[in-house]
Design an enzyme around this catalytic site. Sequence first.
Site, PDB file in Angstrom:
ATOM      1  N   ASN A 156      56.676   8.284  23.120  1.00 44.80           N
ATOM      2  CA  ASN A 156      57.694   7.602  22.463  1.00 44.80           C
ATOM      3  C   ASN A 156      56.892   5.840  22.581  1.00 44.80           C
ATOM      4  OD1 ASN A 156      59.655   5.832  23.976  1.00 44.80           O
ATOM      5  ND2 ASN A 156      59.654   7.678  24.912  1.00 44.80           N
ATOM      6  N   CYS A 176      56.111  14.119  18.086  1.00 46.46           N
ATOM      7  CA  CYS A 176      55.602  15.615  18.353  1.00 46.46           C
ATOM      8  C   CYS A 176      56.550  16.647  18.252  1.00 46.46           C
ATOM      9  CB  CYS A 176      55.492  15.785  19.856  1.00 46.46           C
ATOM     10  SG  CYS A 176      53.949  14.814  20.277  1.00 46.46           S
TER      11      CYS A 176
END
Lengths: 270, 787
Positions: free
Chosen positions: A130, A187
């Site tokens: 992240n 993702c």
Amino acid sequence: MSLTEQQIERYSRQIILKEVGGPGQEKLLASKVLIVGAGGLGSPAALYLAAAGVGTLGIIDYDNVDLTNLQRQVIHNTSDVGREKVASAAEKIKAINPDVTVQTYRERAAAANIREIIKKHDFVLDGTDNFPSKFLINDVCYFEKVPFSHAGILRFDGQMITVLPGQTACYRCVFDKPPPAGLVPSCSQAGVLGPLAGVIGCLQATEVLKYLLGVGELLTDRLLIFDGLGLQFREVKVTRNPDCRLCGQEPSITELADEEQAACDLKASQ
Amino acid sequence: MAQTNTSFRLPESIKKDTLSFRQKVKDFLDGQTTPAIFQAYRVPRGIYEQRQTGEFMVRVRAPAGVILPEQAQRLAELSRTYGNGVLHITTRQDVQIHEVKIEKTPDILESLLEVGLSPRGGGGNTVRNITACPRAGVCPDEAFDVRPYAIALAEYLLDFESSFNLPRKFKVAFSGCSQDCALASVADLGFFANIKDGTEGFTVYAGGGMGSHSRVAVKIEDFIPGREVFSVAEAMKRVFDQYGDRTNKHRARLRYVLDRLGQDEFVKLYQQQREKLKQEKLQTPTIHPIISTSKASGQSNSTTTDRSLVEYHNWRRANVSAEKEPGAFTIRLRLALGDISANDLEKIASLAGTIGAGLIRTTQTQDLLLCRVREDDLPFAFAQLSGLKAGVLSAGGPKLVACAGASTCRLGLCRSRDLASAISTELDTTGWSIEWNGQVIRISGCPNSCGHHPIGVIGLQGRAKRLDGKLVPCYSVLVGGKVGQGSARLAEQVAVVPAKNVPALVYDVLGLLQSSAADRESLDSTVADSKEKIARIAAKYSHIPTIEQQPQFYQDFGATEDFSLAGRGPGECGAGVMDVIRLDIDQAKQSLDRAKESTDGKTKSDTVYEAIVAAARALLITRGLEPRKDREIFSAFAKHLIEPGWIGQGTEKLLNQALDYRLGDIADIGHLQESVARMLARVEELFHSLDANLNFRVEPISKKHVDPNPPKDNEHVIDLRGVECPLNFVKAKLALEKIEVGGILEVLLDGGEPVENVPASFTEQGQEIVDTSESNGHFLVTVRRRN
């Protein structure tokens, strides 16, 4: 410190290398590397760094192993599902190479805790998923002057850069701040091909070893972009930005703060 | 037996060799000998497998081209009993029996031995038949009769084992004069008869030959007395022996040595060998003069009919020539492409027994000669020869010489014999009447020149061309080749034409030459002058029509299928020890490749094992060993190659591991691939270094002797005996790193891989190897740290 018979044998293939030799191997054994995130990138990197005999590996991750992780996070087995990732990873590392001291941190990387952890290491490998964490690692490494390897993967693509804080372009020189939430898919939303993690994670491990040994050309001031579908590597030249808010001439970031953005994979970081 | 002063006597060594042949054949038939080993054994004994598998040819040598009537009788009988009933005369005066079964070859060889004949050295890398002018002894142009020298030299050279294991074949020829009917100017060693101050002797040439790279011989001696032919031949044979490239049979002939060294160096080396021979005091045999006789049939009153009288005179004009002795004549029996039936040969033999010299001579143009025939006997001979099936009486027409061609030869591209027939037919049906009584047209089915096209006045060489993806049989047309002392030259190519156009082209070219050349003697210069005209004629024929227009252009003569190169393969000609070794090395390589590709552990280990066996077996034949069981191969390899230091001692461990695997003691040897590859590389290196006597020319791995008590470990010495690769290097490197730059480290290593690899690795990393020395099977390597 002198290599044992077993160590000579275990590391013989890299001791043979002119660039490694006995002194190089001893350097590796004396080094401490922090791997942030025991996920897609952290898995292969941890395995290879352990095999190469990096003496101390720190692993920081708060998550437990999830069935969806196994497609790309190769340090974890099916039987590890539900276990703490750091425990699962530490076990594998020890199995590969008992020479390695593993220090596990079952914590979320945050402004409040990470500085103390990073400062104990010679190099940081960013295997996070992240943007806030990536900016945080960049900032801490700058303040503590610890070099690190940044990387990210999505779908079939990956990118990476090595940063020698204060000497080469940092992550913020290139990207000032995290993109707005929702602009870049995660993702879990967009998907990722497993081997991408292997390719980029292994390249990160290569950078780590090069840095520790002091050989070769590091991936600094160059953003490497890997296109898995076209199978092409591309480089974008980057330079230190004089207006960088962190490492520029008039820095505005002078202390750590957590950037605000949703984590990449909500399910995995619950 | 048939031993007279007129033909050669087989040395005792060949007789013995012949008698041991039966056992060798039996071993092969019983499966005791591999086909490759047996091939290496039989080919130097003149026994080749034909293109048809299972059919063999026996090439019997006839030194100086002399055959006695009883020998011809025997050859005929053997051909009829065991072969196809046809004898073939080669361009080097041998006689071949075709289509025999291998199990019958011992009977054939023993039967030939009874009449003093042998195929020993008929093939392979040997001293081949020693040839001479077919009319030696009777030719009006000759300086003297060269046969006694050719025969004595054959008897002399054939008695040496070294004559049967040369880098490649070695052809010797004797010509009685500069016209060179024996083709000495294109032989490996050629003698030209000359008389100097009343002494018989020779001008000597060497390094000639025809093949894919033809070459005219160069002069190496202006004049040597006749008695010195032995030392000249032996000296040149030794030069060949030492400098011929045994590892590449396509570049092995003496002419490549000459090309490689240059003429000056070549002659110098030859002279050095002659000097050595003088010091060795070479034992040379006696040269027996040939006692010539001339028989008369006693049937000189034989008459011919009126009709045959015309034929008789035509025959006589074309095929009978006067000899130096007044009243004596040579009869030429013209054979189509060298073939004669056994029945005809028997009749000729019986005729030869009653008239003339009592001999049959074979010629380089694949004909037979009867010499010393009295004029009175010519009509009798004509009558006798008229009864033959073969048209040996044909009156003139250009002579065609052709190799075996693609119909029977594995190397052949085009069917040269069928082209020869087509040319004959073309010339006959178009009423050709030219009477050049010599070889005019020489045809080879491929560039290997067995049909001698490079010395043809007209030479034709088979080749293939491709048009729209289809192959077309074609011939290169060459003109202007000739032999002769100091005047030999190779024919030059003027065009490439499709095979089907060749007969018409030949007809036109002969027409041109006929109208320009007054006689045979001026033919050479006429051809040289006419090159451009011939090229223009040839250009007219060089067009290849499409397959739709003229499908027959896509088929060769004598073939009903479209032209293809299928079935071409390596010939047996040079088969010998080298090929057997090459076979093993190739096999080892293939096994290693399979091991690399294999993903299955068992297959990988099995193929690695095969590679070890083949690599270990390869060189044993050079030590005179042919073990068949793997265990025997390994122990022979250890004893003869590892112990003397030719192969590193580490390899012995490899062999032990291989044996353990074979015995099931260890389950997997797939990981040994790299070691096997290194062993194989060394085996190949040794192979490439083999010299004439099958000795290795490289240094053994052991180098020099040092103190048998190696120094003890201390700061600057490290004992790494018993440590495997690459750990020994790793340890040595770690030790060197502890020494300052410029300092010296001594490393004790085992032989074999360790001493091969460790110094090489140091060198690669920029360190200096000061010395490598040997002591009791281990090595002391001195290294200086450079970085």
